[in-house]
Design a protein around this motif. Structure first.
Motif, PDB file in Angstrom:
ATOM      1  N   ASN A  30       0.911  -1.164   0.026  1.00 24.48           N
ATOM      2  CA  ASN A  30      -0.051   0.096   0.078  1.00 24.48           C
ATOM      3  C   ASN A  30       0.816   1.242   0.032  1.00 24.48           C
ATOM      4  OD1 ASN A  30      -2.660  -1.128  -0.020  1.00 24.48           O
ATOM      5  ND2 ASN A  30      -2.443  -1.836   1.921  1.00 24.48           N
ATOM      6  N   ILE A  31       1.870   1.300   0.617  1.00 25.65           N
ATOM      7  CA  ILE A  31       2.782   2.323   0.443  1.00 25.65           C
ATOM      8  C   ILE A  31       3.126   2.753  -0.967  1.00 25.65           C
ATOM      9  CG2 ILE A  31       5.160   3.203   1.034  1.00 25.65           C
ATOM     10  CD1 ILE A  31       5.054   1.630   3.816  1.00 25.65           C
ATOM     11  N   GLU A  32       3.801   1.665  -1.651  1.00 22.15           N
ATOM     12  CA  GLU A  32       4.052   1.675  -2.909  1.00 22.15           C
ATOM     13  C   GLU A  32       2.844   2.289  -3.870  1.00 22.15           C
ATOM     14  OE1 GLU A  32       6.086  -1.931  -4.278  1.00 22.15           O
ATOM     15  OE2 GLU A  32       7.551  -1.860  -2.708  1.00 22.15           O
ATOM     16  N   ARG A  33       1.661   1.764  -3.469  1.00 24.81           N
ATOM     17  CA  ARG A  33       0.340   1.870  -4.243  1.00 24.81           C
ATOM     18  C   ARG A  33       0.261   3.453  -4.210  1.00 24.81           C
ATOM     19  NH1 ARG A  33      -4.001  -1.498  -5.095  1.00 24.81           N
ATOM     20  NH2 ARG A  33      -5.906  -0.444  -5.351  1.00 24.81           N
ATOM     21  N   HIS A  34       0.599   4.213  -3.134  1.00 21.00           N
ATOM     22  CA  HIS A  34       0.216   5.444  -2.949  1.00 21.00           C
ATOM     23  C   HIS A  34       1.536   6.242  -3.235  1.00 21.00           C
ATOM     24  CE1 HIS A  34      -3.946   4.968  -2.108  1.00 21.00           C
ATOM     25  NE2 HIS A  34      -3.436   3.971  -1.290  1.00 21.00           N
ATOM     26  N   GLY A  35       2.630   5.466  -3.825  1.00 15.04           N
ATOM     27  CA  GLY A  35       3.954   6.380  -3.958  1.00 15.04           C
ATOM     28  C   GLY A  35       4.469   7.203  -2.908  1.00 15.04           C
ATOM     29  N   LEU A  36       4.403   6.629  -1.630  1.00 14.78           N
ATOM     30  CA  LEU A  36       4.935   7.207  -0.445  1.00 14.78           C
ATOM     31  C   LEU A  36       6.433   6.730   0.125  1.00 14.78           C
ATOM     32  CD1 LEU A  36       1.300   7.537   1.227  1.00 14.78           C
ATOM     33  CD2 LEU A  36       2.762   9.301   0.353  1.00 14.78           C
ATOM     34  N   GLU A  37       7.010   5.890  -0.813  1.00 14.49           N
ATOM     35  CA  GLU A  37       8.123   5.135  -0.409  1.00 14.49           C
ATOM     36  C   GLU A  37       9.243   6.223   0.416  1.00 14.49           C
ATOM     37  OE1 GLU A  37       7.121   2.971  -4.204  1.00 14.49           O
ATOM     38  OE2 GLU A  37       6.986   5.048  -3.563  1.00 14.49           O
ATOM     39  N   GLU A  38       9.163   7.331  -0.251  1.00 16.00           N
ATOM     40  CA  GLU A  38      10.296   8.407   0.368  1.00 16.00           C
ATOM     41  C   GLU A  38      10.186   8.862   1.900  1.00 16.00           C
ATOM     42  OE1 GLU A  38      11.022  11.718  -1.950  1.00 16.00           O
ATOM     43  OE2 GLU A  38      11.488  10.302  -3.943  1.00 16.00           O
ATOM     44  N   ARG A  39       8.864   8.719   2.211  1.00 13.92           N
ATOM     45  CA  ARG A  39       8.859   9.047   3.724  1.00 13.92           C
ATOM     46  C   ARG A  39       7.900   8.174   4.554  1.00 13.92           C
ATOM     47  NH1 ARG A  39       4.031  12.507   4.347  1.00 13.92           N
ATOM     48  NH2 ARG A  39       3.038  12.642   2.601  1.00 13.92           N
TER      49      ARG A  39
END
Length: 304
Positions: free
Chosen positions: A168-177
């Protein structure tokens, strides 16, 4: 009308509503009534949005679509599998999340507090947020959307749950934070402090767990049941929260029906209990100052 005589989307929705009522299907994993449940399952099974115009409901289905939909309806009715698991997707706070039987179906009323940015209880915009017992990651990821400059830690004891949270982190493009940490309570987060700690931990007491509808039996029991009074983990969290909050931080915890046990166990603690406009109950908050003030009391209750 049998299921083999159904032709249109409207036919399937009407049939499903009737059968849901006849089979004692439980609503509470994304919907609260038979019609919304039927619409969610039928439209979701065909990759159609819940809000699609009703004019589409008279569309006829292809044979492979009939087969797929009949299979899902049979599983929902006969096995009481939650619709979110059948579809592999749940919506929470307007965001889509991948879910399966490794995690709870998102439904926490904490979403309403996130939309309000935890005001007026959170003194400052948080720089670091912990979603403790994250499951699918839904609470922490919604926090990440609401607080776009914050670093978010999603922690859980279950490696299986963290696999879903990472999806889900990857799904929403939030890997940087946004990142995950395997942790039993705060044990995997030594010396880390947060401006906001939010948690929907396991809190179902032993009596309630035995009486839960069949739908809940498909969810991971370790994410639901937590001792005779449901507070085995919550007691630990309260005893240690002061060590992991910044000076003006805030702790927010959902305990559901175990609210009665919290109040009985700590009658002298002035918990903030929230009221929700969109449904839900049993969520409290404590400021960092309160956690420090009562830490000795909380620690004394660890062996209850």
């Amino acid at each position: 009308m049998t299921i083999h005589n159904l032709v249109t989307l409207r036919d399937y929705i009407r049939w499903a509503v009737t059968r849901f009522h006849q089979s004692d299907v439980f609503f509470g994993h994304g919907t609260d009534n038979a019609f919304d449940e039927a619409r969610l399952l039928v439209l979701g099974a065909l990759s159609l949005p819940f809000t699609i115009s009703d004019s589409y409901l008279d569309c006829r289905l292809e044979e492979d679509e009939h087969t797929h939909l009949r299979s899902l309806l049979a599983q929902r009715i006969e096995q009481h599998i939650p619709t979110a698991y059948l579809l592999g997707e749940a919506w929470y706070a307007g965001m889509s999340f991948v879910v399966d039987e490794r995690v709870l179906v998102p439904r926490s009323p904490i979403a309403e507090l996130i939309a309000q940015r935890f005001t007026p209880w959170l003194a400052h915009t948080p720089e670091r947020i912990l979603d403790l017992c994250t499951g699918s990651g839904c609470i922490g990821i919604v926090c990440a959307e609401e607080f776009p400059d914050a670093e978010i830690v999603l922690s859980d004891l279950s490696f299986d749950a963290l696999e879903v949270a990472n999806i889900n982190i990857e799904r929403h493009g939030l890997e940087e934070r946004v990142y995950t940490v395997q942790s039993d309570g705060f044990n995997g987060l030594p010396n880390q402090k947060f401006d906001l700690i939010v948690s929907n931990p396991p809190y179902v007491d032993a009596e309630d767990f035995l009486e839960m509808p069949e739908e809940f039996k498909h969810e991971p029991s370790m994410a639901l049941e937590c001792g005779a009074d449901g507070l085995d983990l919550v007691r630990r969290m309260l005893a240690e929260a002061a060590d992991h909050l910044t000076q003006e931080g805030l702790l927010v915890v959902e305990v559901g029906n175990s609210e009665v046990h919290v109040k009985a166990l700590y009658p002298d603690v002035d918990f903030i209990w929230f009221e929700f406009n969109e449904g839900g109950h049993g969520v409290f908050a404590l400021t960092a100052a309160q956690c420090r003030q009562h830490q000795e009391l909380f620690q004394s209750h660890l062996n209850y």
